[in-house]
Design a protein around this motif. Structure first.
Motif, PDB file in Angstrom:
ATOM      1  N   VAL A  13      -0.582   1.995   3.612  1.00  0.00           N
ATOM      2  CA  VAL A  13       0.557   1.191   4.037  1.00  0.00           C
ATOM      3  C   VAL A  13       0.103  -0.258   3.883  1.00  0.00           C
ATOM      4  O   VAL A  13      -1.002  -0.616   4.284  1.00  0.00           O
ATOM      5  N   VAL A  14       0.925  -1.079   3.297  1.00  0.00           N
ATOM      6  CA  VAL A  14       0.569  -2.481   3.062  1.00  0.00           C
ATOM      7  C   VAL A  14       1.357  -3.346   4.030  1.00  0.00           C
ATOM      8  O   VAL A  14       2.581  -3.280   4.076  1.00  0.00           O
ATOM      9  N   LEU A  15       0.642  -4.139   4.806  1.00  0.00           N
ATOM     10  CA  LEU A  15       1.271  -5.088   5.716  1.00  0.00           C
ATOM     11  C   LEU A  15       1.233  -6.461   5.050  1.00  0.00           C
ATOM     12  O   LEU A  15       0.198  -7.105   5.000  1.00  0.00           O
ATOM     13  N   GLY A  16       2.359  -6.883   4.508  1.00  0.00           N
ATOM     14  CA  GLY A  16       2.402  -8.166   3.823  1.00  0.00           C
ATOM     15  C   GLY A  16       2.670  -9.286   4.809  1.00  0.00           C
ATOM     16  O   GLY A  16       3.765  -9.448   5.308  1.00  0.00           O
ATOM     17  N   TYR A  17       1.672 -10.036   5.108  1.00  0.00           N
ATOM     18  CA  TYR A  17       1.777 -11.140   6.063  1.00  0.00           C
ATOM     19  C   TYR A  17       1.952 -12.483   5.364  1.00  0.00           C
ATOM     20  O   TYR A  17       1.631 -13.507   5.928  1.00  0.00           O
ATOM     21  N   THR A  18       2.407 -12.483   4.148  1.00  0.00           N
ATOM     22  CA  THR A  18       2.542 -13.648   3.260  1.00  0.00           C
ATOM     23  C   THR A  18       1.192 -14.149   2.757  1.00  0.00           C
ATOM     24  O   THR A  18       1.116 -15.237   2.213  1.00  0.00           O
ATOM     25  N   PHE A  19       0.161 -13.354   2.906  1.00  0.00           N
ATOM     26  CA  PHE A  19      -1.144 -13.681   2.338  1.00  0.00           C
ATOM     27  C   PHE A  19      -1.373 -12.823   1.101  1.00  0.00           C
ATOM     28  O   PHE A  19      -0.977 -11.661   1.061  1.00  0.00           O
ATOM     29  N   GLY A  61      -8.408  -6.844  13.627  1.00  0.00           N
ATOM     30  CA  GLY A  61      -9.143  -6.447  14.820  1.00  0.00           C
ATOM     31  C   GLY A  61      -8.742  -5.081  15.342  1.00  0.00           C
ATOM     32  O   GLY A  61      -7.811  -4.440  14.835  1.00  0.00           O
ATOM     33  N   GLU A  62      -9.433  -4.642  16.361  1.00  0.00           N
ATOM     34  CA  GLU A  62      -9.210  -3.314  16.938  1.00  0.00           C
ATOM     35  C   GLU A  62      -7.825  -3.153  17.568  1.00  0.00           C
ATOM     36  O   GLU A  62      -7.359  -2.036  17.748  1.00  0.00           O
ATOM     37  N   LEU A  63      -7.163  -4.258  17.896  1.00  0.00           N
ATOM     38  CA  LEU A  63      -5.814  -4.191  18.467  1.00  0.00           C
ATOM     39  C   LEU A  63      -4.738  -4.626  17.470  1.00  0.00           C
ATOM     40  O   LEU A  63      -3.585  -4.803  17.845  1.00  0.00           O
ATOM     41  N   SER A  64      -5.116  -4.790  16.209  1.00  0.00           N
ATOM     42  CA  SER A  64      -4.147  -5.218  15.194  1.00  0.00           C
ATOM     43  C   SER A  64      -3.165  -4.087  14.890  1.00  0.00           C
ATOM     44  O   SER A  64      -3.427  -2.913  15.163  1.00  0.00           O
ATOM     45  N   PHE A  65      -2.031  -4.442  14.312  1.00  0.00           N
ATOM     46  CA  PHE A  65      -1.034  -3.451  13.926  1.00  0.00           C
ATOM     47  C   PHE A  65      -1.627  -2.473  12.909  1.00  0.00           C
ATOM     48  O   PHE A  65      -1.386  -1.273  12.962  1.00  0.00           O
ATOM     49  N   GLY A  66      -2.431  -2.990  11.983  1.00  0.00           N
ATOM     50  CA  GLY A  66      -3.079  -2.127  11.003  1.00  0.00           C
ATOM     51  C   GLY A  66      -4.002  -1.109  11.655  1.00  0.00           C
ATOM     52  O   GLY A  66      -4.062   0.048  11.241  1.00  0.00           O
ATOM     53  N   ALA A  67      -4.709  -1.512  12.703  1.00  0.00           N
ATOM     54  CA  ALA A  67      -5.592  -0.585  13.429  1.00  0.00           C
ATOM     55  C   ALA A  67      -4.768   0.502  14.110  1.00  0.00           C
ATOM     56  O   ALA A  67      -5.133   1.684  14.081  1.00  0.00           O
ATOM     57  N   LEU A  68      -3.662   0.110  14.715  1.00  0.00           N
ATOM     58  CA  LEU A  68      -2.805   1.086  15.389  1.00  0.00           C
ATOM     59  C   LEU A  68      -2.236   2.102  14.405  1.00  0.00           C
ATOM     60  O   LEU A  68      -2.214   3.304  14.681  1.00  0.00           O
ATOM     61  N   GLU A  71      -5.059   4.471  13.271  1.00  0.00           N
ATOM     62  CA  GLU A  71      -5.382   5.452  14.317  1.00  0.00           C
ATOM     63  C   GLU A  71      -4.370   6.600  14.347  1.00  0.00           C
ATOM     64  O   GLU A  71      -4.696   7.705  14.757  1.00  0.00           O
ATOM     65  N   LYS A  72      -3.143   6.344  13.910  1.00  0.00           N
ATOM     66  CA  LYS A  72      -2.104   7.380  13.875  1.00  0.00           C
ATOM     67  C   LYS A  72      -2.124   8.168  12.569  1.00  0.00           C
ATOM     68  O   LYS A  72      -1.256   8.999  12.326  1.00  0.00           O
ATOM     69  N   GLY A  73      -3.096   7.884  11.710  1.00  0.00           N
ATOM     70  CA  GLY A  73      -3.235   8.649  10.474  1.00  0.00           C
ATOM     71  C   GLY A  73      -2.644   8.009   9.242  1.00  0.00           C
ATOM     72  O   GLY A  73      -2.512   8.662   8.206  1.00  0.00           O
ATOM     73  N   TYR A  74      -2.281   6.727   9.328  1.00  0.00           N
ATOM     74  CA  TYR A  74      -1.691   6.023   8.191  1.00  0.00           C
ATOM     75  C   TYR A  74      -2.667   4.956   7.705  1.00  0.00           C
ATOM     76  O   TYR A  74      -2.746   3.878   8.306  1.00  0.00           O
ATOM     77  N   PRO A  75      -3.406   5.224   6.636  1.00  0.00           N
ATOM     78  CA  PRO A  75      -4.308   4.197   6.108  1.00  0.00           C
ATOM     79  C   PRO A  75      -3.520   2.915   5.851  1.00  0.00           C
ATOM     80  O   PRO A  75      -2.421   2.959   5.292  1.00  0.00           O
ATOM     81  N   THR A  76      -4.072   1.798   6.266  1.00  0.00           N
ATOM     82  CA  THR A  76      -3.325   0.539   6.249  1.00  0.00           C
ATOM     83  C   THR A  76      -4.210  -0.612   5.787  1.00  0.00           C
ATOM     84  O   THR A  76      -5.382  -0.686   6.125  1.00  0.00           O
ATOM     85  N   VAL A  77      -3.614  -1.535   5.039  1.00  0.00           N
ATOM     86  CA  VAL A  77      -4.240  -2.789   4.623  1.00  0.00           C
ATOM     87  C   VAL A  77      -3.329  -3.918   5.066  1.00  0.00           C
ATOM     88  O   VAL A  77      -2.144  -3.882   4.771  1.00  0.00           O
ATOM     89  N   PRO A  78      -3.828  -4.903   5.821  1.00  0.00           N
ATOM     90  CA  PRO A  78      -5.158  -5.037   6.378  1.00  0.00           C
ATOM     91  C   PRO A  78      -5.308  -4.258   7.691  1.00  0.00           C
ATOM     92  O   PRO A  78      -4.354  -4.098   8.445  1.00  0.00           O
ATOM     93  N   SER A  79      -6.525  -3.823   7.934  1.00  0.00           N
ATOM     94  CA  SER A  79      -6.903  -3.118   9.155  1.00  0.00           C
ATOM     95  C   SER A  79      -8.417  -3.226   9.291  1.00  0.00           C
ATOM     96  O   SER A  79      -9.087  -3.649   8.346  1.00  0.00           O
ATOM     97  N   PRO A  80      -8.977  -2.834  10.425  1.00  0.00           N
ATOM     98  CA  PRO A  80     -10.439  -2.888  10.549  1.00  0.00           C
ATOM     99  C   PRO A  80     -11.138  -2.018   9.506  1.00  0.00           C
ATOM    100  O   PRO A  80     -12.198  -2.369   9.010  1.00  0.00           O
TER     101      PRO A  80
END
Length: 107
Positions: A13-19, A61-68, A71-80
């Motif tokens: 899953v890609v989290l586009g934060y405008t970066f 970080g550990e509390l980032s949306f990507g981390a959450l 943890e639910k089984g959805y590989p995400t960028v960016p994440s820890p």
């Protein structure tokens, strides 16, 4: 923030934060500068979050949306686990709604 799924060889899953992917590969110290804080779609969250988390903590970080999501089984960028795409990977940094309606333009 834009949330994107896609049909690529690598399927996070890609989290586009405008970066861009290149920007996400910058050092934590660089990303925590006002230059980069001022350009991200979650700028308001950086300036007003309950745990006073720094910019990079909200990104990977550990509390980032990507981390959450991860943890639910959805590989995400960016994440820890995957803080930035590799140089040869496609990365979508946000569509119209992210660029226009995100908080990057807030004072």
């Amino acid at each position: 923030m834009g949330l994107h799924g896609h049909v690529h060889e690598v399927e996070p899953v890609v989290l586009g934060y405008t970066f861009t992917g290149a920007e996400l590969r910058l050092s934590d110290a660089t990303l925590n500068t006002n230059t980069y804080i001022g350009r991200i779609s979650i700028k308001t969250l950086i300036n007003d979050n309950q745990n006073s988390l720094a910019h990079v903590e909200l990104l990977i970080g550990e509390l980032s949306f990507g981390a959450l999501l991860h943890e639910k089984g959805y590989p995400t960028v960016p994440s820890p686990t995957d803080p930035a795409p590799d140089e040869n990977e496609d990365y979508f940094n946000g569509g119209y709604n992210t660029w226009v309606h995100g908080s990057r333009l807030n004072a």
